[in-house]
Design a protein around this motif. Structure first.
Motif, mmCIF file in Angstrom:
data_model
loop_
_atom_site.group_PDB
_atom_site.id
_atom_site.type_symbol
_atom_site.label_atom_id
_atom_site.label_comp_id
_atom_site.label_asym_id
_atom_site.label_seq_id
_atom_site.Cartn_x
_atom_site.Cartn_y
_atom_site.Cartn_z
ATOM 1 N N GLU A 61 -16.087 51.837 -58.199
ATOM 2 C CA GLU A 61 -15.091 52.524 -59.026
ATOM 3 C C GLU A 61 -14.106 53.306 -58.165
ATOM 4 O O GLU A 61 -12.888 53.294 -58.416
ATOM 5 C CB GLU A 61 -15.801 53.451 -60.014
ATOM 6 N N ALA B 5 -11.767 50.879 -56.451
ATOM 7 C CA ALA B 5 -10.750 50.400 -57.379
ATOM 8 C C ALA B 5 -9.634 51.425 -57.550
ATOM 9 O O ALA B 5 -8.447 51.074 -57.620
ATOM 10 C CB ALA B 5 -11.391 50.072 -58.732
ATOM 11 N N ARG C 118 -7.084 51.196 -54.948
ATOM 12 C CA ARG C 118 -6.295 49.965 -55.006
ATOM 13 C C ARG C 118 -6.404 49.165 -53.704
ATOM 14 O O ARG C 118 -5.403 48.708 -53.136
ATOM 15 C CB ARG C 118 -4.829 50.267 -55.331
ATOM 16 N N GLN D 38 -8.060 45.846 -51.558
ATOM 17 C CA GLN D 38 -8.410 44.452 -51.835
ATOM 18 C C GLN D 38 -9.726 44.024 -51.169
ATOM 19 O O GLN D 38 -10.275 42.980 -51.496
ATOM 20 C CB GLN D 38 -7.303 43.504 -51.348
ATOM 21 N N ASP E 96 -13.034 42.776 -61.888
ATOM 22 C CA ASP E 96 -11.928 43.366 -62.654
ATOM 23 C C ASP E 96 -10.873 43.984 -61.741
ATOM 24 O O ASP E 96 -9.675 43.938 -62.048
ATOM 25 C CB ASP E 96 -12.452 44.422 -63.626
ATOM 26 N N ALA E 97 -11.331 44.571 -60.628
ATOM 27 C CA ALA E 97 -10.390 45.188 -59.688
ATOM 28 C C ALA E 97 -9.908 44.207 -58.637
ATOM 29 O O ALA E 97 -9.036 44.555 -57.837
ATOM 30 C CB ALA E 97 -11.054 46.384 -59.008
ATOM 31 N N ASP E 98 -10.454 42.989 -58.649
ATOM 32 C CA ASP E 98 -10.120 41.949 -57.670
ATOM 33 C C ASP E 98 -10.314 42.468 -56.240
ATOM 34 O O ASP E 98 -9.396 42.465 -55.418
ATOM 35 C CB ASP E 98 -8.691 41.449 -57.871
ATOM 36 N N ILE E 99 -11.543 42.914 -55.973
ATOM 37 C CA ILE E 99 -11.918 43.441 -54.662
ATOM 38 C C ILE E 99 -12.967 42.535 -54.039
ATOM 39 O O ILE E 99 -13.973 42.202 -54.681
ATOM 40 C CB ILE E 99 -12.483 44.873 -54.769
#
Length: 254
Positions: A52, A55, A58, A60, A90-93
């Motif tokens: 979390e 995310a 921000r 990657q 969901d965060a595309d990590i």
């Protein structure tokens, strides 16, 4: 400029020589993410709170010491793992984990960085795991340091309360270091001539082993002793590829 994820992973493999280690879980990319990478985060252990926070930054790519997968491979996805994976998806990590290779590295590893933070000047290797040494024998200059001063240095370097079994000599010349859960390497440190042994979390048998070996045992926290390497690894990647890096601290008293 953003960096290609493949190039970052190649650099990590080159730097850490992961193939040399028979580890408890897979080293390298555990969850795929986007490419290119403009920002990455580092943290100690893969779990929901860390994801979390990553995310919110921000990023990657998230690089951790303790990954999601351990043992002989994934057997099933339980609700906890489902939530963790969903946070990453969901965060595309992307998630990459490096365990023993990061403990063992002579420059970026937890044990070597702890030794330098404590003021040691010469380094040897010990604590072999399936043939690969993961620990550091740290030698202090001259006649060494007073044991009480070493205990204070450890607490300052790790910013963590320490558990000490004060069973060794008044001055410490040689210190064995195995971060994390390294208590079982205490006899090997004693056999190498160490005056003290430093790890993260203690096993119940550590007190008796320290007293019988006549060396000091210092436990400074599993988490606290393993923030060093992954943070420095993130800084290395940031400098190497010109990307933003943030270390995400989720303190753990263990």
């Amino acid at each position: 400029m953003p960096a290609n994820i493949t190039k970052i992973l190649e650099e990590l493999d080159r730097l850490l020589c992961c193939d040399r280690f028979e580890d408890y879980g897979p080293n390298g990319l555990q969850v795929p993410g986007p490419s290119p990478i403009s920002a990455l985060a580092s943290g100690v252990s893969a779990h929901a709170e860390l994801f979390e926070l990553a995310a919110a930054e921000r990023v990657q790519l998230l690089v951790v010491h303790h990954g999601l997968f351990w043992g002989n491979g994934l057997q099933a996805i339980d609700p906890q793992l489902k939530r963790r994976l969903k946070l990453l998806f969901d965060a595309d990590i992307g998630l990459a984990a490096y365990h023993l290779p990061l403990d063992a590295h002579p420059e970026l590893g937890n044990n070597a960085l702890i030794a330098r933070a404590l003021g040691a000047q010469q380094f040897g290797r010990f604590a072999r795991h399936h043939g690969e040494p993961i620990g550091i024998l740290a030698r202090f200059p001259g006649d060494g340091v007073p044991a009480t001063e070493l205990f204070q240095r450890v607490q300052q370097a790790t910013t963590h309360d320490t558990l000490v079994f004060d069973a060794g000599p008044e001055r410490v010349r040689l210190l064995g270091i195995v971060s994390g859960a390294g208590s079982d390497f205490l006899p090997e440190a004693a056999a190498a001539g160490a005056d003290a042994f430093l790890t993260g979390e203690p096993a119940e048998r550590a007190m008796a082993l320290a007293r019988e070996s006549r060396l000091h045992f210092i436990a400074a926290g599993h988490y606290a002793t393993e923030t060093f390497g992954v943070r420095q690894l993130g800084e290395h990647l940031a400098q190497r590829f010109g990307v933003r890096h943030v270390f995400i601290d989720v303190p753990n008293p263990v």
